[in-house]
Write a protein that holds these residues in place. Structure first.
Motif, PDB file in Angstrom:
ATOM      1  N   GLY A  97       0.815  -1.218   0.000  1.00 48.00           N
ATOM      2  CA  GLY A  97       0.000   0.000   0.000  1.00 48.00           C
ATOM      3  C   GLY A  97       0.843   1.258   0.000  1.00 48.00           C
ATOM      4  N   ILE A  98       1.929   1.258   0.778  1.00 51.86           N
ATOM      5  CA  ILE A  98       2.822   2.419   0.804  1.00 51.86           C
ATOM      6  C   ILE A  98       3.488   2.609  -0.553  1.00 51.86           C
ATOM      7  N   ILE A  99       3.947   1.529  -1.152  1.00 51.66           N
ATOM      8  CA  ILE A  99       4.609   1.636  -2.463  1.00 51.66           C
ATOM      9  C   ILE A  99       3.639   2.174  -3.512  1.00 51.66           C
ATOM     10  N   LEU A 100       2.433   1.618  -3.563  1.00 54.68           N
ATOM     11  CA  LEU A 100       1.449   2.096  -4.540  1.00 54.68           C
ATOM     12  C   LEU A 100       1.029   3.533  -4.238  1.00 54.68           C
ATOM     13  N   GLY A 101       0.935   3.876  -2.958  1.00 52.19           N
ATOM     14  CA  GLY A 101       0.599   5.252  -2.589  1.00 52.19           C
ATOM     15  C   GLY A 101       1.669   6.233  -3.035  1.00 52.19           C
ATOM     16  N   CYS A 102       2.931   5.858  -2.884  1.00 58.81           N
ATOM     17  CA  CYS A 102       4.031   6.724  -3.343  1.00 58.81           C
ATOM     18  C   CYS A 102       3.989   6.910  -4.848  1.00 58.81           C
ATOM     19  N   ILE A 103       3.751   5.827  -5.576  1.00 58.64           N
ATOM     20  CA  ILE A 103       3.677   5.921  -7.037  1.00 58.64           C
ATOM     21  C   ILE A 103       2.505   6.802  -7.454  1.00 58.64           C
ATOM     22  N   ALA A 104       1.359   6.605  -6.806  1.00 59.30           N
ATOM     23  CA  ALA A 104       0.173   7.398  -7.147  1.00 59.30           C
ATOM     24  C   ALA A 104       0.388   8.872  -6.835  1.00 59.30           C
ATOM     25  N   ALA A 105       1.012   9.173  -5.709  1.00 57.70           N
ATOM     26  CA  ALA A 105       1.246  10.564  -5.347  1.00 57.70           C
ATOM     27  C   ALA A 105       2.257  11.213  -6.284  1.00 57.70           C
ATOM     28  N   ALA A 106       3.250  10.456  -6.716  1.00 59.96           N
ATOM     29  CA  ALA A 106       4.268  11.010  -7.610  1.00 59.96           C
ATOM     30  C   ALA A 106       3.716  11.247  -9.012  1.00 59.96           C
ATOM     31  N   ARG A 107       2.830  10.397  -9.453  1.00 58.44           N
ATOM     32  CA  ARG A 107       2.273  10.516 -10.813  1.00 58.44           C
ATOM     33  C   ARG A 107       1.016  11.371 -10.861  1.00 58.44           C
ATOM     34  N   ASN A 108       0.597  11.872  -9.713  1.00 56.62           N
ATOM     35  CA  ASN A 108      -0.621  12.673  -9.624  1.00 56.62           C
ATOM     36  C   ASN A 108      -1.838  11.897 -10.102  1.00 56.62           C
ATOM     37  N   ARG A 109      -1.902  10.653  -9.761  1.00 62.32           N
ATOM     38  CA  ARG A 109      -3.048   9.802 -10.109  1.00 62.32           C
ATOM     39  C   ARG A 109      -3.668   9.317  -8.804  1.00 62.32           C
ATOM     40  N   GLY A 110      -4.604  10.066  -8.333  1.00 65.62           N
ATOM     41  CA  GLY A 110      -5.205   9.734  -7.049  1.00 65.62           C
ATOM     42  C   GLY A 110      -4.292  10.158  -5.918  1.00 65.62           C
ATOM     43  N   ARG A 111      -3.805  11.379  -5.997  1.00 63.95           N
ATOM     44  CA  ARG A 111      -2.806  11.852  -5.035  1.00 63.95           C
ATOM     45  C   ARG A 111      -3.317  11.806  -3.605  1.00 63.95           C
ATOM     46  N   VAL A 112      -4.552  12.212  -3.381  1.00 62.11           N
ATOM     47  CA  VAL A 112      -5.087  12.241  -2.012  1.00 62.11           C
ATOM     48  C   VAL A 112      -5.172  10.828  -1.452  1.00 62.11           C
ATOM     49  N   LEU A 113      -5.700   9.906  -2.238  1.00 60.63           N
ATOM     50  CA  LEU A 113      -5.785   8.524  -1.771  1.00 60.63           C
ATOM     51  C   LEU A 113      -4.398   7.924  -1.594  1.00 60.63           C
ATOM     52  N   GLY A 114      -3.466   8.324  -2.463  1.00 63.45           N
ATOM     53  CA  GLY A 114      -2.091   7.856  -2.316  1.00 63.45           C
ATOM     54  C   GLY A 114      -1.474   8.319  -1.015  1.00 63.45           C
ATOM     55  N   VAL A 115      -1.745   9.559  -0.634  1.00 61.34           N
ATOM     56  CA  VAL A 115      -1.216  10.077   0.633  1.00 61.34           C
ATOM     57  C   VAL A 115      -1.861   9.347   1.808  1.00 61.34           C
ATOM     58  N   PHE A 116      -3.165   9.101   1.745  1.00 63.06           N
ATOM     59  CA  PHE A 116      -3.814   8.327   2.803  1.00 63.06           C
ATOM     60  C   PHE A 116      -3.230   6.920   2.888  1.00 63.06           C
ATOM     61  N   ALA A 117      -2.928   6.322   1.745  1.00 62.44           N
ATOM     62  CA  ALA A 117      -2.311   4.989   1.735  1.00 62.44           C
ATOM     63  C   ALA A 117      -0.958   5.025   2.428  1.00 62.44           C
ATOM     64  N   ILE A 118      -0.185   6.071   2.166  1.00 71.67           N
ATOM     65  CA  ILE A 118       1.132   6.193   2.802  1.00 71.67           C
ATOM     66  C   ILE A 118       0.982   6.355   4.308  1.00 71.67           C
TER      67      ILE A 118
END
Length: 143
Positions: A97-118
């Motif tokens: 979840g942390i890895i996917l959240g980092c990727i999502a936040a970096a690519r701006n694809r679901g940034r908010v959910l990515g930050v919550f995942a992290i």
């Protein structure tokens, strides 16, 4: 003499139909968030199971001291092993979840959910580290 042919005024070309831009994909952020949330909620389940196992073991010990046959510690040990395996699975879910959240936040694809995942995954990992450090540093207290 012949007259030159009249040139037609220049007509601007009709604009081509432009399809709407694709909707942003948030699959990585959503997946990371769901995995971290499962790991976070799994921590509560594991904590409740471990508490119930501890209480059951105390009950078995009390019954043994009184001379009653309570069935032994086999069931409590099996539940404890299952809780430990669930804890390991929760840790793996948190890491993914942390890895996917980092990727999502970096690519701006679901940034908010990515930050919550992290954040949720990080809480699970920090809890695991604190439990490991606490159990490693707690001694018997005797000399």
């Amino acid at each position: 003499m012949t007259e030159p042919a009249a040139t037609a005024p220049a007509v601007p070309p009709t604009p081509a139909y432009a399809p709407p831009p694709p909707a942003p994909r948030r699959a990585l952020g959503v997946t990371g968030f769901v995995l971290s949330l499962l790991a976070f909620l799994g921590d509560f389940v594991v904590a409740i199971v471990l508490l119930a196992t501890f209480i059951s073991a105390i009950g078995s010990l009390a019954g043994f001291v009184e001379g009653k046959d309570t069935g032994g510690f086999g069931a409590a040990a099996a539940v404890f092993v299952a809780a430990v395996l669930a804890g390991i699975a929760g840790t793996l879910l948190a890491v993914v979840g942390i890895i996917l959240g980092c990727i999502a936040a970096a690519r701006n694809r679901g940034r908010v959910l990515g930050v919550f995942a992290i954040v949720l995954g990080g809480l699970v990992i920090v809890t695991r580290i604190l439990l490991l450090v606490g159990s490693a540093t707690s001694g018997s207290g005797g000399s």
